[in-house]
Design a protein around this motif. Sequence first.
Motif, PDB file in Angstrom:
ATOM      1  N   ALA A  98      36.504  16.805 -67.307  1.00  0.00           N
ATOM      2  CA  ALA A  98      37.448  16.972 -66.197  1.00  0.00           C
ATOM      3  C   ALA A  98      37.185  15.961 -65.082  1.00  0.00           C
ATOM      4  N   ASP A  99      35.948  15.495 -64.986  1.00  0.00           N
ATOM      5  CA  ASP A  99      35.596  14.499 -63.977  1.00  0.00           C
ATOM      6  C   ASP A  99      35.549  13.084 -64.555  1.00  0.00           C
ATOM      7  N   GLY A 100      36.096  12.926 -65.765  1.00  0.00           N
ATOM      8  CA  GLY A 100      36.204  11.602 -66.361  1.00  0.00           C
ATOM      9  C   GLY A 100      34.954  11.102 -67.058  1.00  0.00           C
ATOM     10  N   LEU A 101      33.977  11.967 -67.242  1.00  0.00           N
ATOM     11  CA  LEU A 101      32.749  11.567 -67.928  1.00  0.00           C
ATOM     12  C   LEU A 101      32.771  12.113 -69.354  1.00  0.00           C
ATOM     13  N   LEU A 102      32.914  11.238 -70.309  1.00  0.00           N
ATOM     14  CA  LEU A 102      32.962  11.660 -71.698  1.00  0.00           C
ATOM     15  C   LEU A 102      31.567  11.588 -72.295  1.00  0.00           C
ATOM     16  N   LEU A 103      31.134  12.700 -72.824  1.00  0.00           N
ATOM     17  CA  LEU A 103      29.799  12.815 -73.398  1.00  0.00           C
ATOM     18  C   LEU A 103      29.861  12.497 -74.880  1.00  0.00           C
ATOM     19  N   GLY A 104      29.020  11.581 -75.323  1.00  0.00           N
ATOM     20  CA  GLY A 104      28.944  11.262 -76.746  1.00  0.00           C
ATOM     21  C   GLY A 104      28.194  12.342 -77.501  1.00  0.00           C
ATOM     22  N   ASP A 105      27.947  12.097 -78.757  1.00  0.00           N
ATOM     23  CA  ASP A 105      27.268  13.078 -79.600  1.00  0.00           C
ATOM     24  C   ASP A 105      25.759  12.887 -79.639  1.00  0.00           C
ATOM     25  N   GLU A 106      25.241  11.915 -78.867  1.00  0.00           N
ATOM     26  CA  GLU A 106      23.810  11.634 -78.906  1.00  0.00           C
ATOM     27  C   GLU A 106      22.975  12.760 -78.288  1.00  0.00           C
ATOM     28  N   GLU A 107      23.536  13.445 -77.301  1.00  0.00           N
ATOM     29  CA  GLU A 107      22.772  14.455 -76.587  1.00  0.00           C
ATOM     30  C   GLU A 107      23.668  15.643 -76.245  1.00  0.00           C
ATOM     31  N   LEU A 108      23.049  16.821 -76.176  1.00  0.00           N
ATOM     32  CA  LEU A 108      23.786  18.017 -75.778  1.00  0.00           C
ATOM     33  C   LEU A 108      24.075  17.974 -74.276  1.00  0.00           C
ATOM     34  N   SER A 109      25.117  18.664 -73.882  1.00  0.00           N
ATOM     35  CA  SER A 109      25.579  18.621 -72.494  1.00  0.00           C
ATOM     36  C   SER A 109      24.622  19.267 -71.503  1.00  0.00           C
ATOM     37  N   ASP A 110      23.667  20.072 -71.974  1.00  0.00           N
ATOM     38  CA  ASP A 110      22.748  20.740 -71.061  1.00  0.00           C
ATOM     39  C   ASP A 110      21.392  20.046 -70.949  1.00  0.00           C
ATOM     40  N   HIS A 111      21.230  18.903 -71.622  1.00  0.00           N
ATOM     41  CA  HIS A 111      19.966  18.170 -71.513  1.00  0.00           C
ATOM     42  C   HIS A 111      19.794  17.767 -70.051  1.00  0.00           C
ATOM     43  N   LEU A 112      18.617  17.982 -69.511  1.00  0.00           N
ATOM     44  CA  LEU A 112      18.402  17.721 -68.087  1.00  0.00           C
ATOM     45  C   LEU A 112      18.759  16.292 -67.713  1.00  0.00           C
ATOM     46  N   SER A 113      18.499  15.332 -68.584  1.00  0.00           N
ATOM     47  CA  SER A 113      18.852  13.951 -68.235  1.00  0.00           C
ATOM     48  C   SER A 113      20.369  13.784 -68.124  1.00  0.00           C
ATOM     49  N   VAL A 114      21.131  14.501 -68.937  1.00  0.00           N
ATOM     50  CA  VAL A 114      22.595  14.435 -68.877  1.00  0.00           C
ATOM     51  C   VAL A 114      23.088  15.099 -67.587  1.00  0.00           C
ATOM     52  N   VAL A 115      22.539  16.246 -67.261  1.00  0.00           N
ATOM     53  CA  VAL A 115      22.946  16.955 -66.040  1.00  0.00           C
ATOM     54  C   VAL A 115      22.614  16.096 -64.808  1.00  0.00           C
ATOM     55  N   LEU A 116      21.458  15.449 -64.816  1.00  0.00           N
ATOM     56  CA  LEU A 116      21.088  14.573 -63.697  1.00  0.00           C
ATOM     57  C   LEU A 116      22.017  13.367 -63.599  1.00  0.00           C
ATOM     58  N   GLU A 117      22.394  12.815 -64.732  1.00  0.00           N
ATOM     59  CA  GLU A 117      23.331  11.682 -64.714  1.00  0.00           C
ATOM     60  C   GLU A 117      24.679  12.118 -64.147  1.00  0.00           C
ATOM     61  N   TYR A 118      25.129  13.307 -64.533  1.00  0.00           N
ATOM     62  CA  TYR A 118      26.366  13.862 -63.988  1.00  0.00           C
ATOM     63  C   TYR A 118      26.228  14.049 -62.474  1.00  0.00           C
ATOM     64  N   ALA A 119      25.084  14.573 -62.050  1.00  0.00           N
ATOM     65  CA  ALA A 119      24.861  14.784 -60.617  1.00  0.00           C
ATOM     66  C   ALA A 119      24.890  13.458 -59.857  1.00  0.00           C
ATOM     67  N   ALA A 120      24.384  12.403 -60.476  1.00  0.00           N
ATOM     68  CA  ALA A 120      24.412  11.091 -59.825  1.00  0.00           C
ATOM     69  C   ALA A 120      25.842  10.583 -59.682  1.00  0.00           C
ATOM     70  N   ALA A 121      26.686  10.910 -60.660  1.00  0.00           N
ATOM     71  CA  ALA A 121      28.078  10.432 -60.636  1.00  0.00           C
ATOM     72  C   ALA A 121      28.996  11.336 -59.819  1.00  0.00           C
ATOM     73  N   VAL A 122      28.763  12.644 -59.869  1.00  0.00           N
ATOM     74  CA  VAL A 122      29.605  13.619 -59.172  1.00  0.00           C
ATOM     75  C   VAL A 122      28.661  14.552 -58.391  1.00  0.00           C
ATOM     76  N   PRO A 123      28.138  14.081 -57.251  1.00  0.00           N
ATOM     77  CA  PRO A 123      27.048  14.775 -56.563  1.00  0.00           C
ATOM     78  C   PRO A 123      27.267  16.251 -56.242  1.00  0.00           C
ATOM     79  N   ALA A 124      28.395  16.622 -55.695  1.00  0.00           N
ATOM     80  CA  ALA A 124      28.585  18.022 -55.292  1.00  0.00           C
ATOM     81  C   ALA A 124      28.568  18.955 -56.507  1.00  0.00           C
ATOM     82  N   LYS A 125      29.324  18.607 -57.519  1.00  0.00           N
ATOM     83  CA  LYS A 125      29.385  19.457 -58.723  1.00  0.00           C
ATOM     84  C   LYS A 125      28.073  19.391 -59.504  1.00  0.00           C
ATOM     85  N   GLY A 126      27.480  18.213 -59.558  1.00  0.00           N
ATOM     86  CA  GLY A 126      26.211  18.063 -60.265  1.00  0.00           C
ATOM     87  C   GLY A 126      25.095  18.846 -59.600  1.00  0.00           C
TER      88      GLY A 126
END
Length: 188
Positions: A98-126
Amino acid sequence: MNRAWQAQSLLLGYPDATLLNNVSLLSEVASTLDAAVGAPLHRFLQHARAAEPIRLAEDYVATFDQRKRCCLYLTYYAYGDTRKRGMALLRLKQAYAADGLLLGDEELSDHLSVVLEYAAAVPAKGRALLLEHRAGIELLRLALRDMRSPWADVLESVSATLPPLRSPAEVAKLAAQGPPEERVGTYR
């Protein structure tokens, strides 16, 4: 916090050649952060510089892939390996999309590194996602600290970007209970 979360995201990923080639750049980023956030990153980066790449990779696998206490998958702490976790993973993936970040199949969406990357891109929601999983993050930080893992410094840095837990008892309860188990075919 954007730079901190992006650096932490990279440091919690598998330590491949790309990461090791960027240690100097990550050190520069850590130098721009508040001491509580940057100093632990510097400690980890010193370790990464000094370690043999194969040994760093072996330590990563032994730490995060072979110990449930050190799981980087945040929904595991709340849902274990249950169907509810699958739904939580899907909700995260949909939030990213919904925020334009498409997650590939390399990692699950709840991996802390993925959540942190999302937070860096969309700070309030992340940040909201990180706070939603604050107890699990703290449990992971404590587990890494107890085993004297170099990655404990990265989690120390992550924790320094978040407010303290309102209820430390929540972490103790999570640690005592462990992740939930699926109860298929049982009646209550």
